[in-house]
Design a protein around this motif. Sequence first.
Motif, PDB file in Angstrom:
ATOM      1  N   VAL A  65       3.910  54.323  45.886  1.00 47.84           N
ATOM      2  CA  VAL A  65       3.252  54.882  46.740  1.00 47.84           C
ATOM      3  C   VAL A  65       2.903  56.496  46.526  1.00 47.84           C
ATOM      4  O   VAL A  65       2.036  57.087  47.078  1.00 47.84           O
ATOM      5  N   GLY A  66       3.844  57.230  46.048  1.00 50.61           N
ATOM      6  CA  GLY A  66       3.543  58.765  45.856  1.00 50.61           C
ATOM      7  C   GLY A  66       2.456  58.852  45.077  1.00 50.61           C
ATOM      8  O   GLY A  66       1.719  59.992  45.323  1.00 50.61           O
ATOM      9  N   ILE A  67       2.143  58.068  43.932  1.00 47.44           N
ATOM     10  CA  ILE A  67       1.076  58.266  43.032  1.00 47.44           C
ATOM     11  C   ILE A  67      -0.270  57.813  44.053  1.00 47.44           C
ATOM     12  O   ILE A  67      -1.288  58.675  44.032  1.00 47.44           O
ATOM     13  N   VAL A  68      -0.315  56.879  44.812  1.00 47.18           N
ATOM     14  CA  VAL A  68      -1.410  56.579  45.453  1.00 47.18           C
ATOM     15  C   VAL A  68      -1.500  57.570  46.606  1.00 47.18           C
ATOM     16  O   VAL A  68      -2.888  58.043  46.731  1.00 47.18           O
ATOM     17  N   ILE A  69      -0.494  58.508  47.381  1.00 44.98           N
ATOM     18  CA  ILE A  69      -0.731  59.349  48.239  1.00 44.98           C
ATOM     19  C   ILE A  69      -1.376  60.597  47.570  1.00 44.98           C
ATOM     20  O   ILE A  69      -2.288  61.041  48.068  1.00 44.98           O
ATOM     21  N   THR A 269      -3.831  49.420  40.372  1.00 46.50           N
ATOM     22  CA  THR A 269      -4.078  50.506  41.433  1.00 46.50           C
ATOM     23  C   THR A 269      -4.237  51.877  40.647  1.00 46.50           C
ATOM     24  O   THR A 269      -5.086  52.745  41.238  1.00 46.50           O
ATOM     25  N   ASP A 270      -2.961  52.499  40.026  1.00 43.56           N
ATOM     26  CA  ASP A 270      -3.047  53.782  39.661  1.00 43.56           C
ATOM     27  C   ASP A 270      -4.452  54.201  38.857  1.00 43.56           C
ATOM     28  O   ASP A 270      -4.968  55.370  38.857  1.00 43.56           O
ATOM     29  N   LEU A 311       8.493  62.310  51.144  1.00 42.74           N
ATOM     30  CA  LEU A 311       9.833  62.206  51.333  1.00 42.74           C
ATOM     31  C   LEU A 311      10.106  61.225  52.322  1.00 42.74           C
ATOM     32  O   LEU A 311      11.210  60.393  52.256  1.00 42.74           O
ATOM     33  N   LEU A 312       9.409  61.194  53.301  1.00 42.32           N
ATOM     34  CA  LEU A 312       9.711  60.243  54.436  1.00 42.32           C
ATOM     35  C   LEU A 312       9.472  58.746  53.899  1.00 42.32           C
ATOM     36  O   LEU A 312      10.116  57.813  54.333  1.00 42.32           O
ATOM     37  N   VAL A 313       8.161  58.504  53.300  1.00 42.82           N
ATOM     38  CA  VAL A 313       7.854  57.221  52.800  1.00 42.82           C
ATOM     39  C   VAL A 313       9.008  56.811  51.814  1.00 42.82           C
ATOM     40  O   VAL A 313       9.551  55.702  51.776  1.00 42.82           O
TER      41      VAL A 313
END
Length: 446
Positions: A65-69, A269-270, A311-313
């Motif tokens: 998710v970090g990469i996606v965001i 995805t990435d 961080l929250l995710v």
Amino acid sequence: MSSLFAFMLVALAIVAIILMITCLRLNPFIVLMMVSIITALGAGMSAEQAVGAFEAGAGHVLGHVGIVIALGTMLGKMLTESGGADQIALTVSAWTGRRYADWAMMVIGLLVGLPVFFEIGFVLLIPIAFVLAARTNTPLLRIALPMCAALSVTHALIPPHPAALLAVDAYQANIGKCILLGLLVGVPVSIVAGPVFGRFAARHVQLTEDNPLAAQFVSKEPPAHLPGFGVTVLTILLPVLLMLGGSMADSMTLAGSGLNTFLHCVGNTDIALILATLLSFYTLGLARGFTRETVLQFSTECLGPTALIMLLVGAGGGFSHVLVQSGVSHAITNMALGVHMPLLLLAWLLAAVVRVACGSATVSMATSSGIVGPILLHAHNVSPELMVIATGAGSVAFGPMSDAGFWQIKEYLGLTVPQALKTWSVVETLIAVLGLVLCLCLSLVI
């Protein structure tokens, strides 16, 4: 560990998170980390195991998710700085008018959400929602909630979405019938949970917190010269098209062939997102007259406001992993299995329980369909296709705080925790309950 104790432990953890964030005003990341570790200790894990489980869960989620965001935010920044988001917003509002802009975002969410996971569709479309809300002077919730509801519906109910395919395989369902029934159930559910509830929520929930993400995506005035609608849409839909091609590669090409390998590669995805981001640097950057230094500045400065979101995710993923590793999730699942009921209802309930216990809709679908699938083989007069949809509906139930997506929605839309519970959690619950009700109705005639 008894099921009752596990249930009470999760309930206390959720109450503690709400109270510490809303009443004590503690940083949500600190709260999630503390509660996760205390919950693990209460479940019998050692301190070392508790911290390790939290770190593993946070790292696993952030690894994807970090990469996606990050990539989605860069793409969104180029979309807004170039005027591309304004072009799409103005075009959509011209087609539908201000009155039906929320319905247009729902349709866009349904189309974009089919081949991609929820969080990917969200980061691709949220800049358009910000700009459309600003340009039409419409409350953000009225625009964003229909989009999010549609993305969630496609994630859970409609193949060929990857999450729904897990249940299709487990129940040995016909994918063609699943798509037809998924649309039959998903469209009315999207309408109720999207535009209908979105308008209600926008009237009763006032956004009070400053939203730095909205501020960076919406300039005071749109640029004088906007990029073309076609090139803008092509840029933002490129990752969707690449992922769709990757998901269909095996049916279109020979397995193991060069073309098959290529389609799977660019459909990752990435890879798909970074290709689209690089394309945006040209179509929405250099081709629009921006210098390389300016494009670099855009792609760097936009990441600042996403730090807390990441961080929250990650913390949400850590909390979820702690519940699984400590055995709490398994104990609650066993409690649901002890209830004797019709298979459609059992599949839904089991998926909903796993959803609350571990947070992930995909894990919920995989777990519950894996458990109920063998039971279905010995049952009669139960549609495998409706089982897929009922399981998918249960997998998004309640929008719990153990879901990393809860925190993503909260931060992007500038919601407080109570506001997120009253809006996003209600949207997810509407999708779950209405999806089940429609499945039960269809089971009377199928």
